[in-house]
Design an enzyme around this catalytic site. Sequence first.
Site, PDB file in Angstrom:
ATOM      1  N   GLU A 141     -72.112 -26.419  18.206  1.00 21.24           N
ATOM      2  CA  GLU A 141     -71.155 -27.381  17.670  1.00 21.24           C
ATOM      3  C   GLU A 141     -69.734 -26.893  17.909  1.00 21.24           C
ATOM      4  O   GLU A 141     -69.432 -25.734  17.679  1.00 21.24           O
ATOM      5  CB  GLU A 141     -71.412 -27.570  16.166  1.00 21.24           C
ATOM      6  CG  GLU A 141     -70.520 -28.593  15.532  1.00 21.24           C
ATOM      7  CD  GLU A 141     -70.487 -29.906  16.312  1.00 21.24           C
ATOM      8  OE1 GLU A 141     -71.542 -30.514  16.525  1.00 21.24           O
ATOM      9  OE2 GLU A 141     -69.387 -30.310  16.752  1.00 21.24           O
ATOM     10  N   LYS A 170     -70.847 -21.235  23.389  1.00 18.00           N
ATOM     11  CA  LYS A 170     -70.157 -21.353  22.100  1.00 18.00           C
ATOM     12  C   LYS A 170     -69.340 -20.083  21.806  1.00 18.00           C
ATOM     13  O   LYS A 170     -68.177 -20.153  21.403  1.00 18.00           O
ATOM     14  CB  LYS A 170     -71.194 -21.597  20.997  1.00 18.00           C
ATOM     15  CG  LYS A 170     -70.636 -21.583  19.602  1.00 18.00           C
ATOM     16  CD  LYS A 170     -69.675 -22.736  19.346  1.00 18.00           C
ATOM     17  CE  LYS A 170     -68.923 -22.515  18.048  1.00 18.00           C
ATOM     18  NZ  LYS A 170     -67.933 -23.541  17.789  1.00 18.00           N
ATOM     19  N   CYS A 226     -65.318 -19.102  11.655  1.00 18.61           N
ATOM     20  CA  CYS A 226     -65.866 -18.982  13.019  1.00 18.61           C
ATOM     21  C   CYS A 226     -65.259 -17.862  13.857  1.00 18.61           C
ATOM     22  O   CYS A 226     -65.974 -16.943  14.249  1.00 18.61           O
ATOM     23  CB  CYS A 226     -65.729 -20.316  13.725  1.00 18.61           C
ATOM     24  SG  CYS A 226     -66.788 -21.557  12.980  1.00 18.61           S
ATOM     25  N   VAL A 256     -70.886 -28.071   8.979  1.00 19.61           N
ATOM     26  CA  VAL A 256     -71.447 -28.603  10.222  1.00 19.61           C
ATOM     27  C   VAL A 256     -72.592 -29.575   9.939  1.00 19.61           C
ATOM     28  O   VAL A 256     -72.648 -30.666  10.493  1.00 19.61           O
ATOM     29  CB  VAL A 256     -71.915 -27.439  11.129  1.00 19.61           C
ATOM     30  CG1 VAL A 256     -72.761 -27.942  12.278  1.00 19.61           C
ATOM     31  CG2 VAL A 256     -70.710 -26.685  11.654  1.00 19.61           C
ATOM     32  N   LEU A 297     -66.955 -28.722  16.640  1.00 18.14           N
ATOM     33  CA  LEU A 297     -66.006 -29.415  15.762  1.00 18.14           C
ATOM     34  C   LEU A 297     -65.022 -28.434  15.129  1.00 18.14           C
ATOM     35  O   LEU A 297     -65.328 -27.254  14.954  1.00 18.14           O
ATOM     36  CB  LEU A 297     -66.745 -30.203  14.680  1.00 18.14           C
ATOM     37  CG  LEU A 297     -67.656 -29.478  13.686  1.00 18.14           C
ATOM     38  CD1 LEU A 297     -66.880 -28.734  12.622  1.00 18.14           C
ATOM     39  CD2 LEU A 297     -68.593 -30.478  13.041  1.00 18.14           C
TER      40      LEU A 297
HETATM   41  N1  LIG Z   1     -67.508 -24.505  10.002  1.00 19.56           N
HETATM   42  C1  LIG Z   1     -67.163 -24.736  11.249  1.00 19.56           C
HETATM   43  O1  LIG Z   1     -66.048 -25.138  11.561  1.00 19.56           O
HETATM   44  C2  LIG Z   1     -68.167 -24.533  12.352  1.00 19.56           C
HETATM   45  C3  LIG Z   1     -67.913 -25.078  13.628  1.00 19.56           C
HETATM   46  C4  LIG Z   1     -68.847 -24.893  14.630  1.00 19.56           C
HETATM   47  C5  LIG Z   1     -69.986 -24.146  14.382  1.00 19.56           C
HETATM   48  N2  LIG Z   1     -70.195 -23.600  13.150  1.00 19.56           N
HETATM   49  C6  LIG Z   1     -71.433 -22.844  12.926  1.00 19.56           C
HETATM   50  O2  LIG Z   1     -72.348 -23.701  12.249  1.00 19.56           O
HETATM   51  C7  LIG Z   1     -73.149 -22.951  11.333  1.00 19.56           C
HETATM   52  C8  LIG Z   1     -72.986 -23.498   9.937  1.00 19.56           C
HETATM   53  O3  LIG Z   1     -71.639 -23.311   9.532  1.00 19.56           O
HETATM   54  P1  LIG Z   1     -71.038 -24.020   8.244  1.00 19.56           P
HETATM   55  O4  LIG Z   1     -69.591 -23.730   8.231  1.00 19.56           O
HETATM   56  O5  LIG Z   1     -71.514 -25.420   8.201  1.00 19.56           O
HETATM   57  O6  LIG Z   1     -71.788 -23.171   7.091  1.00 19.56           O
HETATM   58  P2  LIG Z   1     -71.887 -23.510   5.538  1.00 19.56           P
HETATM   59  O7  LIG Z   1     -72.015 -22.197   4.865  1.00 19.56           O
HETATM   60  O8  LIG Z   1     -70.813 -24.454   5.141  1.00 19.56           O
HETATM   61  O9  LIG Z   1     -73.278 -24.297   5.411  1.00 19.56           O
HETATM   62  C9  LIG Z   1     -74.550 -23.730   5.614  1.00 19.56           C
HETATM   63  C10 LIG Z   1     -75.506 -24.371   4.630  1.00 19.56           C
HETATM   64  O10 LIG Z   1     -76.843 -23.967   4.940  1.00 19.56           O
HETATM   65  C11 LIG Z   1     -77.573 -23.876   3.707  1.00 19.56           C
HETATM   66  N3  LIG Z   1     -78.793 -23.106   3.944  1.00 19.56           N
HETATM   67  C12 LIG Z   1     -78.949 -21.780   4.115  1.00 19.56           C
HETATM   68  N4  LIG Z   1     -80.230 -21.484   4.352  1.00 19.56           N
HETATM   69  C13 LIG Z   1     -80.919 -22.653   4.344  1.00 19.56           C
HETATM   70  C14 LIG Z   1     -82.283 -23.015   4.547  1.00 19.56           C
HETATM   71  N5  LIG Z   1     -83.224 -22.093   4.849  1.00 19.56           N
HETATM   72  N6  LIG Z   1     -82.632 -24.305   4.444  1.00 19.56           N
HETATM   73  C15 LIG Z   1     -81.709 -25.246   4.167  1.00 19.56           C
HETATM   74  N7  LIG Z   1     -80.392 -24.969   3.973  1.00 19.56           N
HETATM   75  C16 LIG Z   1     -80.010 -23.695   4.065  1.00 19.56           C
HETATM   76  C17 LIG Z   1     -76.564 -23.246   2.773  1.00 19.56           C
HETATM   77  O11 LIG Z   1     -76.909 -23.427   1.413  1.00 19.56           O
HETATM   78  C18 LIG Z   1     -75.269 -23.968   3.175  1.00 19.56           C
HETATM   79  O12 LIG Z   1     -75.074 -25.123   2.388  1.00 19.56           O
HETATM   80  C19 LIG Z   1     -72.695 -21.499  11.506  1.00 19.56           C
HETATM   81  O13 LIG Z   1     -73.518 -20.875  12.439  1.00 19.56           O
HETATM   82  C20 LIG Z   1     -71.286 -21.633  12.039  1.00 19.56           C
HETATM   83  O14 LIG Z   1     -70.904 -20.524  12.792  1.00 19.56           O
HETATM   84  C21 LIG Z   1     -69.319 -23.798  12.124  1.00 19.56           C
END
Ligand SMILES: NC(=O)c1ccc[n+]([C@@H]2O[C@H](COP(=O)([O-])OP(=O)(O)OC[C@H]3O[C@@H](n4cnc5c(N)ncnc54)[C@H](O)[C@@H]3O)[C@@H](O)[C@H]2O)c1
Length: 457
Positions: free
Chosen positions: A154, A214, A270, A11, A156
């Site tokens: 989000e 969401k 998700c 995201v 996406l």
């Molecule tokens: N993946 C999807 O399709 C999607 C879609 C909509 C919403 N979301 C939501 O978005 C959020 C993120 O999901 P994602 O799939 O991108 O997760 P992800 O695990 O791919 O990415 C999260 C990132 O955050 C970093 N991180 C953790 N703690 C941190 C901090 N204190 N400072 C800086 N960076 C830090 C991690 O190292 C990791 O790279 C979640 O809540 C998820 O539910 C995900």
Amino acid sequence: MKITIIGTGYVGLVTGACLAELGNDVFCLDVDQRKIDILNNGGIPIHEPGLEEIVARNRAAGRIQFSTDIEASVKHGDVQFIAVGTPPDEDGSADLQYVVAAAKNIGKYMTNFKVVVDKSTVPVGTADRVSAAISAELGARSVTAEFSVVSNPEFLKEGAAVEDFMRPDRIVIGCDQTPQGEKARSQMKKLYAPFNRNHERTYWMDVRSAEFTKYAANAMLATRISFMNELANLADHVGADIEAVRHGIGSDPRIGHSFLYAGCGYGGSCFPKDVQALERTAQDYGLNLLILQAVEAVNARQKQVLGDKMQQRFGENLSGRHFAIWGLAFKPNTDDMRAASSRVLLGELLRAGATVAVYDPVSMQEAKRVLELDFYDAPELLASIRYAANPMDALVDADALAIVTEWKAFRSPDFDEVKARLKQPVVFDGRNLFEPTVMTELGIEYHGIGRSVLTNK
Ligand SMILES: NC(=O)c1ccc[n+]([C@@H]2O[C@H](COP(=O)([O-])OP(=O)(O)OC[C@H]3O[C@@H](n4cnc5c(N)ncnc54)[C@H](O)[C@@H]3O)[C@@H](O)[C@H]2O)c1
């Protein structure tokens, strides 16, 4: 505008890259040095169509930077997006430790007004926790600086993330009604203005409703899938074709055609965790969400349907049997293996004594990493997995082919070659890619999901 993205995952990276593409000055922070190094070396840590080009273009133009420097990241953005992971805790609730850590970091270093945007999927009430964490840090430094926490969940879809972000169906933004909230609202309006040019896509609401929206969206989508999966299993028994039923009900505009595909269960980062987290929120208020409990139970069972069908066909003891598996990622166009159905199928087959050859167009490396963790206590099972070079290579000497992910590359294979390579022409289709009658005409024994009426003709 100057934007900071905290968390450069699926995201965060997509959000950062797309906002840079629109001309914003974006700072992407992550605590994972490996990810930041990959990005700074011109690579991309995830597979997402179109993303690499956007990142490269905006990096070259100086509109996006990647760093682990927390202080610099807080200084940079007037708008601070929190896009860190919210994985399930042991009890199923969303683990907010990364969100709170990100909020604390903002409070530790901020000196002027900040709009803090919760983009991570977070339970209702999290904005208050984020506010409290920032205030506590400001208090500890005896600094007075204003901020407002906004919810901007989000929507996406992995595999189409750039397209979804650039052309959203809707943008949901929850702001509070304080003067700081009004200030935040006007900044968010400015930031998202390019997306609303054709028509207004933003739904403005209060913070809690935005947080809830969401979860409600993902719970609804997961419900549709489990509903169809449950009906597909019944269709197999009563002699009906779930695909015909899908068309029959989807044509009703009150139902619609989307998200009615029966298959071998939903996965990803998700749906599983968000359904659980919503149930857990309800329990905190003394409520049981009975529909969602059933959605989860049906999905857990559905992930075993392919393995069960294979054991019905070849016997419970699969020693000496060898199977080809096409598709490992939880869905096409991503390398994401989180909660992927392939992991359940592999567990079932390997534990019953089979060996497998697997192929996925992009998730082979990620699959190796994840499967090593899944089978860390059973290295002999891990040794029973061969990673094939291409789909046809996976088929060599296999007793059957099982399809778990509906990649386009699997949709029209050369069936003569499939038949020639398999030991016997048997296909278990976990995503209903093929027509049972066509398969029967080709001389292939076909097992779909909810389609046995046609297979047995
Ligand atoms: N993946 C999807 O399709 C999607 C879609 C909509 C919403 N979301 C939501 O978005 C959020 C993120 O999901 P994602 O799939 O991108 O997760 P992800 O695990 O791919 O990415 C999260 C990132 O955050 C970093 N991180 C953790 N703690 C941190 C901090 N204190 N400072 C800086 N960076 C830090 C991690 O190292 C990791 O790279 C979640 O809540 C998820 O539910 C995900």
